[in-house]
Motif scaffolding. Sequence first.
Motif, mmCIF file in Angstrom:
data_model
loop_
_atom_site.group_PDB
_atom_site.id
_atom_site.type_symbol
_atom_site.label_atom_id
_atom_site.label_comp_id
_atom_site.label_asym_id
_atom_site.label_seq_id
_atom_site.Cartn_x
_atom_site.Cartn_y
_atom_site.Cartn_z
ATOM 1 N N LEU A 46 -39.471 22.818 -31.296
ATOM 2 C CA LEU A 46 -40.580 22.724 -30.428
ATOM 3 C C LEU A 46 -40.798 21.607 -29.915
ATOM 4 O O LEU A 46 -41.107 20.530 -30.526
ATOM 5 C CB LEU A 46 -41.731 23.361 -31.353
ATOM 6 C CG LEU A 46 -43.203 23.593 -30.126
ATOM 7 C CD1 LEU A 46 -42.918 24.612 -29.083
ATOM 8 C CD2 LEU A 46 -44.416 23.877 -31.108
ATOM 9 N N GLU A 47 -40.959 21.251 -28.572
ATOM 10 C CA GLU A 47 -41.442 20.351 -27.844
ATOM 11 C C GLU A 47 -42.365 20.534 -26.895
ATOM 12 O O GLU A 47 -42.685 21.324 -26.360
ATOM 13 C CB GLU A 47 -40.260 19.448 -26.930
ATOM 14 C CG GLU A 47 -38.945 19.125 -27.940
ATOM 15 C CD GLU A 47 -37.696 18.518 -27.111
ATOM 16 O OE1 GLU A 47 -38.036 18.745 -25.965
ATOM 17 O OE2 GLU A 47 -36.826 17.652 -28.035
ATOM 18 N N LYS A 48 -43.449 19.372 -26.676
ATOM 19 C CA LYS A 48 -44.427 19.355 -25.807
ATOM 20 C C LYS A 48 -44.360 18.377 -24.665
ATOM 21 O O LYS A 48 -43.815 17.110 -24.838
ATOM 22 C CB LYS A 48 -45.622 19.173 -26.491
ATOM 23 C CG LYS A 48 -46.955 19.333 -25.555
ATOM 24 C CD LYS A 48 -48.278 19.082 -26.246
ATOM 25 C CE LYS A 48 -49.600 19.458 -25.228
ATOM 26 N NZ LYS A 48 -50.960 19.323 -25.983
ATOM 27 N N TYR A 49 -44.547 18.761 -23.380
ATOM 28 C CA TYR A 49 -44.379 17.920 -22.181
ATOM 29 C C TYR A 49 -45.520 17.062 -21.951
ATOM 30 O O TYR A 49 -46.728 17.371 -22.198
ATOM 31 C CB TYR A 49 -44.198 18.656 -20.972
ATOM 32 C CG TYR A 49 -43.851 17.868 -19.971
ATOM 33 C CD1 TYR A 49 -42.344 17.358 -19.699
ATOM 34 C CD2 TYR A 49 -44.648 17.835 -18.705
ATOM 35 C CE1 TYR A 49 -42.329 16.622 -18.597
ATOM 36 C CE2 TYR A 49 -44.274 17.121 -17.659
ATOM 37 C CZ TYR A 49 -43.038 16.430 -17.676
ATOM 38 O OH TYR A 49 -42.384 15.773 -16.505
ATOM 39 N N ASN A 50 -45.151 15.674 -22.004
ATOM 40 C CA ASN A 50 -46.388 14.880 -21.808
ATOM 41 C C ASN A 50 -46.186 14.454 -20.155
ATOM 42 O O ASN A 50 -45.527 13.964 -19.480
ATOM 43 C CB ASN A 50 -46.192 13.353 -22.578
ATOM 44 C CG ASN A 50 -47.156 12.404 -22.377
ATOM 45 O OD1 ASN A 50 -47.698 12.284 -21.375
ATOM 46 N ND2 ASN A 50 -47.477 11.500 -23.586
ATOM 47 N N TRP A 56 -40.393 14.825 -22.937
ATOM 48 C CA TRP A 56 -40.767 15.713 -23.795
ATOM 49 C C TRP A 56 -40.888 15.127 -25.124
ATOM 50 O O TRP A 56 -39.937 14.201 -25.392
ATOM 51 C CB TRP A 56 -39.484 16.827 -23.923
ATOM 52 C CG TRP A 56 -39.609 17.654 -22.804
ATOM 53 C CD1 TRP A 56 -38.644 17.435 -21.556
ATOM 54 C CD2 TRP A 56 -40.281 18.784 -22.312
ATOM 55 N NE1 TRP A 56 -39.123 18.499 -20.586
ATOM 56 C CE2 TRP A 56 -39.810 19.470 -21.279
ATOM 57 C CE3 TRP A 56 -41.253 19.462 -23.282
ATOM 58 C CZ2 TRP A 56 -40.471 20.345 -20.711
ATOM 59 C CZ3 TRP A 56 -41.724 20.695 -22.833
ATOM 60 C CH2 TRP A 56 -41.413 21.161 -21.411
ATOM 61 N N ILE A 57 -42.013 15.541 -25.985
ATOM 62 C CA ILE A 57 -42.126 14.984 -27.200
ATOM 63 C C ILE A 57 -41.957 16.115 -28.463
ATOM 64 O O ILE A 57 -42.437 16.974 -27.992
ATOM 65 C CB ILE A 57 -43.521 14.436 -27.589
ATOM 66 C CG1 ILE A 57 -44.027 13.524 -26.206
ATOM 67 C CG2 ILE A 57 -43.880 13.811 -28.540
ATOM 68 C CD1 ILE A 57 -43.383 12.392 -26.166
ATOM 69 N N SER A 58 -41.038 15.880 -29.318
ATOM 70 C CA SER A 58 -40.676 16.483 -30.506
ATOM 71 C C SER A 58 -42.003 16.916 -31.298
ATOM 72 O O SER A 58 -42.912 16.085 -31.531
ATOM 73 C CB SER A 58 -39.774 15.838 -31.295
ATOM 74 O OG SER A 58 -39.509 16.703 -32.224
ATOM 75 N N ASN A 83 -54.412 22.320 -27.925
ATOM 76 C CA ASN A 83 -52.911 22.945 -27.701
ATOM 77 C C ASN A 83 -52.567 23.322 -26.409
ATOM 78 O O ASN A 83 -51.422 23.800 -26.015
ATOM 79 C CB ASN A 83 -52.640 24.170 -28.749
ATOM 80 C CG ASN A 83 -52.674 23.649 -30.092
ATOM 81 O OD1 ASN A 83 -52.186 22.759 -30.264
ATOM 82 N ND2 ASN A 83 -52.790 24.802 -30.874
ATOM 83 N N TYR A 84 -53.367 23.222 -25.344
ATOM 84 C CA TYR A 84 -53.017 23.500 -23.956
ATOM 85 C C TYR A 84 -51.911 22.362 -23.428
ATOM 86 O O TYR A 84 -51.777 21.363 -23.822
ATOM 87 C CB TYR A 84 -54.234 23.431 -23.109
ATOM 88 C CG TYR A 84 -55.308 24.279 -23.163
ATOM 89 C CD1 TYR A 84 -55.474 25.194 -24.215
ATOM 90 C CD2 TYR A 84 -56.282 24.530 -22.020
ATOM 91 C CE1 TYR A 84 -56.314 26.111 -24.395
ATOM 92 C CE2 TYR A 84 -57.103 25.299 -22.360
ATOM 93 C CZ TYR A 84 -57.264 26.374 -23.300
ATOM 94 O OH TYR A 84 -58.392 27.176 -23.336
ATOM 95 N N GLY A 85 -50.927 22.886 -22.830
ATOM 96 C CA GLY A 85 -50.003 22.252 -22.164
ATOM 97 C C GLY A 85 -48.520 22.911 -21.963
ATOM 98 O O GLY A 85 -48.580 24.192 -22.164
ATOM 99 N N GLN A 114 -46.081 27.604 -20.846
ATOM 100 C CA GLN A 114 -47.342 26.726 -21.032
ATOM 101 C C GLN A 114 -48.410 27.639 -21.695
ATOM 102 O O GLN A 114 -48.472 28.894 -21.521
ATOM 103 C CB GLN A 114 -47.591 26.339 -19.683
ATOM 104 C CG GLN A 114 -47.912 27.291 -18.573
ATOM 105 C CD GLN A 114 -48.196 26.732 -17.259
ATOM 106 O OE1 GLN A 114 -48.568 25.593 -17.349
ATOM 107 N NE2 GLN A 114 -48.156 27.407 -16.151
ATOM 108 N N ILE A 115 -49.238 27.088 -22.545
ATOM 109 C CA ILE A 115 -50.219 27.623 -23.400
ATOM 110 C C ILE A 115 -51.377 27.213 -22.351
ATOM 111 O O ILE A 115 -51.618 25.976 -22.227
ATOM 112 C CB ILE A 115 -50.152 26.999 -24.563
ATOM 113 C CG1 ILE A 115 -49.273 27.527 -25.343
ATOM 114 C CG2 ILE A 115 -51.700 27.402 -25.366
ATOM 115 C CD1 ILE A 115 -48.953 27.196 -26.899
#
Length: 138
Positions: A46-50, A56-58, A83-85, A114-115
């Motif tokens: 799972l990665e999140k976009y900054n 992308w951040i792990s 957790n939005y993003g 996206q959440i």
Amino acid sequence: MKKLLYLFFVIIFSSVSAQENKEFQLSSHILDITLGKPVENVDVKLEKYNETTKQWISVINKKTDKNGRIGDFLPKGKDSKSNYGKYKLIFFTEDYFKNKNMESFYPFIEVVFQIQDNQHYHVPITLSPFGYSTYRGS
């Protein structure tokens, strides 16, 4: 009567075990539609976009369980918007197909979503050697 009781307990157990984990906001599942079975022991990242750095951040790495599921990806945040993003799940499928002695077109699959609220998000994939599909489950 025994069969009816057995069926009743199987249904109850299945529905309870399939319910979402309320402490986590994100879950996933992999089903091999060629075999009609869950895909066990696949690495999923799972990665999140900054939005600021555009990178992308792990967040976390997990493996699917014997039912092809991961139910505890993203702990619910204390802040309602923490957790939005934009997120990406990366399903590393190459080893799964190699272990089945099957040729595959996809060494890994990336699903971006996206959440936008505090609801539970279930992001499963159905998989075959030459195709896949995804959807927002419940």
